[in-house]
Design a protein around this motif. Structure first.
Motif, PDB file in Angstrom:
ATOM      1  N   ARG A   1      -4.293  30.271 -20.849  1.00 41.34           N
ATOM      2  CA  ARG A   1      -3.577  31.430 -20.296  1.00 41.34           C
ATOM      3  C   ARG A   1      -2.297  31.699 -21.093  1.00 41.34           C
ATOM      4  O   ARG A   1      -1.909  32.850 -21.311  1.00 41.34           O
ATOM      5  CB  ARG A   1      -3.241  31.142 -18.838  1.00 41.34           C
ATOM      6  CG  ARG A   1      -2.479  32.223 -18.111  1.00 41.34           C
ATOM      7  CD  ARG A   1      -2.211  31.778 -16.684  1.00 41.34           C
ATOM      8  NE  ARG A   1      -1.681  32.856 -15.856  1.00 41.34           N
ATOM      9  CZ  ARG A   1      -1.537  32.762 -14.544  1.00 41.34           C
ATOM     10  NH1 ARG A   1      -1.864  31.642 -13.920  1.00 41.34           N
ATOM     11  NH2 ARG A   1      -1.063  33.778 -13.850  1.00 41.34           N
ATOM     12  N   THR A   2      -1.661  30.633 -21.566  1.00 40.53           N
ATOM     13  CA  THR A   2      -0.422  30.750 -22.318  1.00 40.53           C
ATOM     14  C   THR A   2      -0.610  31.530 -23.616  1.00 40.53           C
ATOM     15  O   THR A   2       0.351  32.103 -24.138  1.00 40.53           O
ATOM     16  CB  THR A   2       0.138  29.349 -22.635  1.00 40.53           C
ATOM     17  OG1 THR A   2       0.221  28.600 -21.430  1.00 40.53           O
ATOM     18  CG2 THR A   2       1.504  29.420 -23.279  1.00 40.53           C
ATOM     19  N   ALA A   3      -1.834  31.581 -24.124  1.00 38.64           N
ATOM     20  CA  ALA A   3      -2.094  32.283 -25.383  1.00 38.64           C
ATOM     21  C   ALA A   3      -1.882  33.785 -25.263  1.00 38.64           C
ATOM     22  O   ALA A   3      -1.627  34.457 -26.257  1.00 38.64           O
ATOM     23  CB  ALA A   3      -3.517  32.005 -25.849  1.00 38.64           C
ATOM     24  N   THR A   4      -1.984  34.321 -24.055  1.00 43.30           N
ATOM     25  CA  THR A   4      -1.888  35.763 -23.879  1.00 43.30           C
ATOM     26  C   THR A   4      -0.721  36.173 -22.986  1.00 43.30           C
ATOM     27  O   THR A   4      -0.517  37.368 -22.765  1.00 43.30           O
ATOM     28  CB  THR A   4      -3.184  36.313 -23.257  1.00 43.30           C
ATOM     29  OG1 THR A   4      -3.390  35.717 -21.966  1.00 43.30           O
ATOM     30  CG2 THR A   4      -4.385  36.010 -24.136  1.00 43.30           C
ATOM     31  N   GLN A   5       0.033  35.214 -22.481  1.00 45.59           N
ATOM     32  CA  GLN A   5       1.131  35.528 -21.582  1.00 45.59           C
ATOM     33  C   GLN A   5       2.414  34.854 -22.067  1.00 45.59           C
ATOM     34  O   GLN A   5       2.466  34.318 -23.174  1.00 45.59           O
ATOM     35  CB  GLN A   5       0.779  35.100 -20.156  1.00 45.59           C
ATOM     36  CG  GLN A   5      -0.442  35.849 -19.613  1.00 45.59           C
ATOM     37  CD  GLN A   5      -0.736  35.530 -18.166  1.00 45.59           C
ATOM     38  OE1 GLN A   5       0.093  34.970 -17.463  1.00 45.59           O
ATOM     39  NE2 GLN A   5      -1.926  35.897 -17.709  1.00 45.59           N
TER      40      GLN A   5
ATOM     41  N   LEU B   1      -9.839  30.975 -20.822  1.00 49.08           N
ATOM     42  CA  LEU B   1      -8.391  30.863 -20.695  1.00 49.08           C
ATOM     43  C   LEU B   1      -8.042  30.181 -19.374  1.00 49.08           C
ATOM     44  O   LEU B   1      -7.805  30.846 -18.370  1.00 49.08           O
ATOM     45  CB  LEU B   1      -7.748  32.254 -20.739  1.00 49.08           C
ATOM     46  CG  LEU B   1      -8.106  33.165 -21.914  1.00 49.08           C
ATOM     47  CD1 LEU B   1      -7.545  34.554 -21.687  1.00 49.08           C
ATOM     48  CD2 LEU B   1      -7.587  32.579 -23.211  1.00 49.08           C
ATOM     49  N   PRO B   2      -7.995  28.864 -19.351  1.00 54.21           N
ATOM     50  CA  PRO B   2      -7.559  28.182 -18.134  1.00 54.21           C
ATOM     51  C   PRO B   2      -6.041  28.131 -18.032  1.00 54.21           C
ATOM     52  O   PRO B   2      -5.334  28.348 -19.017  1.00 54.21           O
ATOM     53  CB  PRO B   2      -8.143  26.778 -18.287  1.00 54.21           C
ATOM     54  CG  PRO B   2      -8.237  26.564 -19.762  1.00 54.21           C
ATOM     55  CD  PRO B   2      -8.450  27.929 -20.382  1.00 54.21           C
ATOM     56  N   SER B   3      -5.561  27.869 -16.834  1.00 53.49           N
ATOM     57  CA  SER B   3      -4.148  27.546 -16.624  1.00 53.49           C
ATOM     58  C   SER B   3      -4.103  26.079 -16.201  1.00 53.49           C
ATOM     59  O   SER B   3      -4.786  25.258 -16.808  1.00 53.49           O
ATOM     60  CB  SER B   3      -3.535  28.479 -15.574  1.00 53.49           C
ATOM     61  OG  SER B   3      -2.162  28.199 -15.406  1.00 53.49           O
ATOM     62  N   VAL B   4      -3.359  25.754 -15.167  1.00 50.17           N
ATOM     63  CA  VAL B   4      -3.323  24.370 -14.705  1.00 50.17           C
ATOM     64  C   VAL B   4      -4.646  24.051 -14.017  1.00 50.17           C
ATOM     65  O   VAL B   4      -5.057  24.743 -13.082  1.00 50.17           O
ATOM     66  CB  VAL B   4      -2.156  24.130 -13.728  1.00 50.17           C
ATOM     67  CG1 VAL B   4      -2.104  22.664 -13.332  1.00 50.17           C
ATOM     68  CG2 VAL B   4      -0.839  24.549 -14.365  1.00 50.17           C
TER      69      VAL B   4
ATOM     70  N   ALA C   1      -4.526  13.780 -13.198  1.00 48.11           N
ATOM     71  CA  ALA C   1      -3.341  13.675 -14.049  1.00 48.11           C
ATOM     72  C   ALA C   1      -2.361  14.804 -13.757  1.00 48.11           C
ATOM     73  O   ALA C   1      -1.142  14.582 -13.685  1.00 48.11           O
ATOM     74  CB  ALA C   1      -3.753  13.699 -15.520  1.00 48.11           C
ATOM     75  N   ASN C   2      -2.873  16.026 -13.581  1.00 49.72           N
ATOM     76  CA  ASN C   2      -1.986  17.153 -13.295  1.00 49.72           C
ATOM     77  C   ASN C   2      -1.372  17.044 -11.907  1.00 49.72           C
ATOM     78  O   ASN C   2      -0.217  17.436 -11.696  1.00 49.72           O
ATOM     79  CB  ASN C   2      -2.744  18.470 -13.443  1.00 49.72           C
ATOM     80  CG  ASN C   2      -2.986  18.837 -14.893  1.00 49.72           C
ATOM     81  OD1 ASN C   2      -2.270  18.388 -15.790  1.00 49.72           O
ATOM     82  ND2 ASN C   2      -4.003  19.640 -15.142  1.00 49.72           N
ATOM     83  N   ARG C   3      -2.113  16.524 -10.965  1.00 54.44           N
ATOM     84  CA  ARG C   3      -1.550  16.325  -9.618  1.00 54.44           C
ATOM     85  C   ARG C   3      -0.429  15.284  -9.659  1.00 54.44           C
ATOM     86  O   ARG C   3       0.598  15.442  -8.990  1.00 54.44           O
ATOM     87  CB  ARG C   3      -2.638  15.882  -8.642  1.00 54.44           C
ATOM     88  CG  ARG C   3      -3.578  17.005  -8.238  1.00 54.44           C
ATOM     89  CD  ARG C   3      -4.451  16.603  -7.063  1.00 54.44           C
ATOM     90  NE  ARG C   3      -5.270  17.723  -6.617  1.00 54.44           N
ATOM     91  CZ  ARG C   3      -5.530  17.986  -5.340  1.00 54.44           C
ATOM     92  NH1 ARG C   3      -5.031  17.220  -4.390  1.00 54.44           N
ATOM     93  NH2 ARG C   3      -6.302  19.015  -5.003  1.00 54.44           N
ATOM     94  N   ALA C   4      -0.635  14.241 -10.451  1.00 48.41           N
ATOM     95  CA  ALA C   4       0.393  13.207 -10.563  1.00 48.41           C
ATOM     96  C   ALA C   4       1.639  13.744 -11.247  1.00 48.41           C
ATOM     97  O   ALA C   4       2.767  13.374 -10.901  1.00 48.41           O
ATOM     98  CB  ALA C   4      -0.154  12.005 -11.328  1.00 48.41           C
TER      99      ALA C   4
ATOM    100  N   TRP D   1      -4.912  25.647  -7.785  1.00 47.82           N
ATOM    101  CA  TRP D   1      -5.435  25.232  -9.079  1.00 47.82           C
ATOM    102  C   TRP D   1      -6.960  25.289  -9.079  1.00 47.82           C
ATOM    103  O   TRP D   1      -7.604  25.160  -8.033  1.00 47.82           O
ATOM    104  CB  TRP D   1      -4.959  23.829  -9.418  1.00 47.82           C
ATOM    105  CG  TRP D   1      -3.485  23.713  -9.606  1.00 47.82           C
ATOM    106  CD1 TRP D   1      -2.560  24.710  -9.599  1.00 47.82           C
ATOM    107  CD2 TRP D   1      -2.753  22.497  -9.825  1.00 47.82           C
ATOM    108  NE1 TRP D   1      -1.303  24.210  -9.810  1.00 47.82           N
ATOM    109  CE2 TRP D   1      -1.388  22.849  -9.951  1.00 47.82           C
ATOM    110  CE3 TRP D   1      -3.109  21.162  -9.928  1.00 47.82           C
ATOM    111  CZ2 TRP D   1      -0.395  21.905 -10.175  1.00 47.82           C
ATOM    112  CZ3 TRP D   1      -2.122  20.215 -10.157  1.00 47.82           C
ATOM    113  CH2 TRP D   1      -0.774  20.583 -10.271  1.00 47.82           C
ATOM    114  N   VAL D   2      -7.539  25.448 -10.247  1.00 48.55           N
ATOM    115  CA  VAL D   2      -8.991  25.579 -10.376  1.00 48.55           C
ATOM    116  C   VAL D   2      -9.613  24.221 -10.695  1.00 48.55           C
ATOM    117  O   VAL D   2      -9.135  23.487 -11.572  1.00 48.55           O
ATOM    118  CB  VAL D   2      -9.350  26.593 -11.477  1.00 48.55           C
ATOM    119  CG1 VAL D   2     -10.861  26.721 -11.627  1.00 48.55           C
ATOM    120  CG2 VAL D   2      -8.735  27.956 -11.161  1.00 48.55           C
ATOM    121  N   ALA D   3     -10.682  23.896  -9.997  1.00 49.66           N
ATOM    122  CA  ALA D   3     -11.372  22.624 -10.209  1.00 49.66           C
ATOM    123  C   ALA D   3     -12.123  22.634 -11.537  1.00 49.66           C
ATOM    124  O   ALA D   3     -12.655  23.669 -11.953  1.00 49.66           O
ATOM    125  CB  ALA D   3     -12.344  22.363  -9.065  1.00 49.66           C
TER     126      ALA D   3
END
Length: 236
Positions: free
Chosen positions: A142-146, A183-186, A191-194, A204-206
């Motif tokens: 997502r960061t690639a376009t925003q 284009l995923p985000s978080v 690991a991201n939850r921690a 967040w998307v599974a």
């Protein structure tokens, strides 16, 4: 759906990668995974459910080593009869500082792990797809376009992945090879939850949901889609 297809999944031992490997195996594909740690493939085998007669293979491989990747993918094609699917998930995130505080070493690191790995893998896999067709899915961001505030090196590398994907789509259009990016985000991983325990994880998307999109893009119903950059960040 994918019976008889040979798939390579870079980053296949990670959270998203494992979900993609599982989805491809469930669809009947043979899956080959490059990995770094000596027991990474064994851990993946224990983490996922292997369907009856499923073939999951792999080998240690430095994805930034051009000669090694060409040799490895050639061996995969020789062993299994070709390569039909390439999913480039390998990469990593680093940043947190504005451009003027970010050393070039971090830019280079982000380019190497996010762009170089994808470029080399595509270059090594495509020759084995030219006579049989195939599908490539690259993981951008997502960061690639925003707004890439304070993560410019990561954002630039992931934006370059989009240009890579568009070029592949144009070059391979008449060879029955599709190339698309997601284009995923978080992503909702342990690991991201921690790393962000106070976030609203329900937004967040599974990994499994993203894996289903990738499965569609490499499957028979997506042969008319190429050069797309598909958001998969839901409400994140």
């Amino acid at each position: 759906m994918l019976a008889g297809k040979i798939a390579i999944v870079t980053g296949g031992t990670g959270a998203l990668g494992g979900a993609v490997v599982q989805a491809l195996l469930n669809a009947g594909a043979t899956v080959w995974v490059p990995y770094v740690g000596t027991d990474d493939l064994d851990r993946l085998r224990k983490r996922i459910t292997l369907p009856t007669d499923a073939i999951l293979d792999g080998a240690p491989l430095d994805l930034t080593d051009e000669a090694a990747v060409y040799q490895a993918y050639g061996q995969v094609a020789g062993t299994y009869g070709g390569i039909d699917i390439l999913v480039n998930i390998a990469g990593g995130f680093a940043g947190g500082e504005p451009v003027h505080r970010t050393p070039w070493s971090l830019w280079q690191q982000q380019l190497d792990i996010n762009l170089k790995t994808a470029v080399i893998s595509c270059a090594a896999a495509v020759p084995h797809m030219l006579t049989r067709g195939g599908a490539i899915v690259n993981v951008s961001s997502r960061t690639a376009t925003q707004n890439a505030r304070n993560v410019a090196a990561y954002g630039a590398a992931k934006r370059a992945v989009l240009q890579l994907t568009e070029a592949l789509a144009a070059e391979l259009r008449d060879s029955n090879i599709t190339a698309n990016a997601i284009l995923p985000s978080v992503i909702d991983t342990p690991a991201n939850r921690a790393a962000d325990p106070n976030a609203d994880h329900s937004r967040w998307v599974a990994p499994e949901a993203i894996a289903r999109v990738i499965l569609f893009l490499v499957g028979p119903d997506a042969r008319i889609i190429s050069g797309a950059a598909i958001p998969v960040y839901g409400r994140a």
